[in-house]
Write an enzyme that holds these catalytic residues in place. Structure first.
Site, PDB file in Angstrom:
ATOM      1  CB  CYS A 129      -0.927  -0.002   1.214  1.00 11.66           C
ATOM      2  SG  CYS A 129      -1.979   1.457   1.318  1.00 11.66           S
ATOM      3  CB  CYS A 132      -0.772   2.463   3.895  1.00  9.04           C
ATOM      4  SG  CYS A 132      -2.392   1.930   3.350  1.00  9.04           S
ATOM      5  CG  ASP A 133       3.045   1.247   4.519  1.00  8.29           C
ATOM      6  OD1 ASP A 133       2.517   1.663   5.572  1.00  8.29           O
ATOM      7  OD2 ASP A 133       2.901   0.084   4.099  1.00  8.29           O
TER       8      ASP A 133
END
Length: 297
Positions: A129, A132-133
Site C-alpha cells: 500500500c 499507507c506507507d
C-alpha cells in the site's frame, strides 16, 4: 435472526446493505477489517459516474454512513464458516447469526510475489500500500512492481515523496491507462525497468535492494532501494465458503451477473466472484443485484 447477512464491507457489501435495507429487510454486515475495502487507499477516484474526483476514504465513508443511516447493523467480526439450510448459520470468531440469505462480498486481497523474505520483510521495507506507507520513504529510493493501474498510481504517488522510483514490469508495455504512463514518463525521478522480473529481496533485517532479471537477456541486476511496493493484482480469499459454493481454479466464487451461486439463498457480489471487469461501478452493481434477489427469499 436477520433477513440478510452480508459478509464484507467493501463497495459491493455496503451497497448490498443499502439496497437490502431499502427493500425493508433486516441486514447485518460482518467485516473483519476496516469498512470500505481496498478503495480506501486510493487518493483520488476519477472513474465513478457522477463523482469526478473523490478520495477512496470519502467514498467509502459515504457508503458506510448511508448504510448505517438506513438501519443496517454492522459488526467487526471475521466469518469462520457458513452452514447452508432453509435458515443459514453464519459463524464468526465471536458469535453465531441466523439468516434467510447470505451475500458473500469479501472482495480480493493483494497478490504476493512469492519471494523468499517477502512476508518477513512486510513492515521492514516491503509494502502492498503506497498511500499507507509512502511517507515513511521520503527522500529515499524505492521500487514499485507491477504494470496495471494500481502500480502506475503508486509510482506517481511515491514520486512526490521519494528520491527515486523504479517501476519494474515483466513486459515492455503496461496494462494500465496510457495517460498515467505518459505522466510517469515526464517525471525525472521515475525510471522504468521493463522486461524484468524480481528474483529476490536483498537485505537482512531491513530491505536494502531488489535483484531483478531481464526476461529477454537473462541479465541480473541489483537495484539499491529502501522500499519495495508490490502491486501485481489481487487474489480472492474464499476458502471458508468452499463447502457451500463452487470456486473456479483461481479461487473465485462461480456466479454470473445475477450474482447467484447455484446454492439457494447464497449470493456472491463484487471482486470475489468470477467476472471480467472489476471496478467500483461493477461492485456497486453486484451489491444492488444481489440484495434485491436476496430480498425475495
Amino acid at each position: 435472526m436477520y433477513d440478510i447477512i452480508v459478509i464484507g464491507a467493501g463497495t459491493a457489501g455496503l451497497t448490498a446493505g443499502i439496497y437490502g435495507s431499502r427493500a425493508g429487510k433486516s441486514v447485518l454486515i460482518l467485516e473483519q477489517k476496516t469498512y470500505g475495502g481496498q478503495i480506501i487507499n486510493t487518493p483520488d477516484i476519477e472513474n465513478y459516474p457522477g463523482l469526478a474526483h473523490v478520495s477512496g476514504f470519502q467514498f467509502a465513508q459515504g457508503l458506510y454512513d448511508q448504510a448505517i443511516g438506513l438501519g443496517v447493523d454492522y459488526k467487526s467480526e471475521g466469518v469462520v464458516s457458513v452452514t447452508d439450510g432453509d435458515i443459514k448459520v453464519v459463524k464468526t470468531s465471536e458469535a453465531e447469526y441466523e439468516c434467510k440469505a447470505v451475500i458473500i462480498a469479501t472482495g480480493a486481497k493483494n497478490r504476493p510475489l512469492g519471494l523468499e523474505k517477502e512476508q518477513e520483510m512486510v513492515g521492514a521495507g516491503v509494502s502492498y500500500c503506497a498511500t499507507c506507507d509512502g511517507a515513511f520513504f521520503r527522500n529515499k529510493d524505492v521500487a514499485v512492481i507491477g504494470g496495471g493501474n494500481t502500480a502506475l498510481e503508486d509510482a506517481a504517488f511515491l514520486s512526490n515523496y521519494c528520491n527515486k522510483v523504479y517501476l519494474i514490469h515483466r513486459r515492455d508495455q503496461f496494462r494500465g491507462d496510457e495517460k498515467d504512463v505518459a505522466l510517469l514518463r515526464e517525471k525525472e525521478n521515475v525510471e522504468f525497468v521493463l522486461d524484468s522480473v524480481p528474483e529476490s529481496i536483498l537485505g537482512d533485517d531491513m530491505v536494502s535492494g531488489i535483484r531483478v532479471k531481464n526476461v529477454k537477456t537473462d541479465a541480473v541486476t541489483d537495484i539499491s532501494v529502501k522500499g519495495i511496493f508490490i502491486a501485481i493484482g489481487q487474489m480472492p480469499d474464499n476458502n471458508a465458503f468452499s463447502n457451500i459454493v463452487k470456486l473456479d481454479d483461481q479461487g473465485y466464487i462461480i456466479a454470473d451477473e445475477s450474482c447467484e451461486t447455484g446454492t439457494k439463498g447464497i449470493y456472491a457480489a463484487g471482486d470475489c466472484r468470477t467476472k471480467t471487469v472489476r471496478q467500483l461501478t461493477t461492485a456497486a452493481a453486484d451489491g444492488a443485484v444481489a440484495a434485491l434477489a436476496a430480498a425475495k427469499i
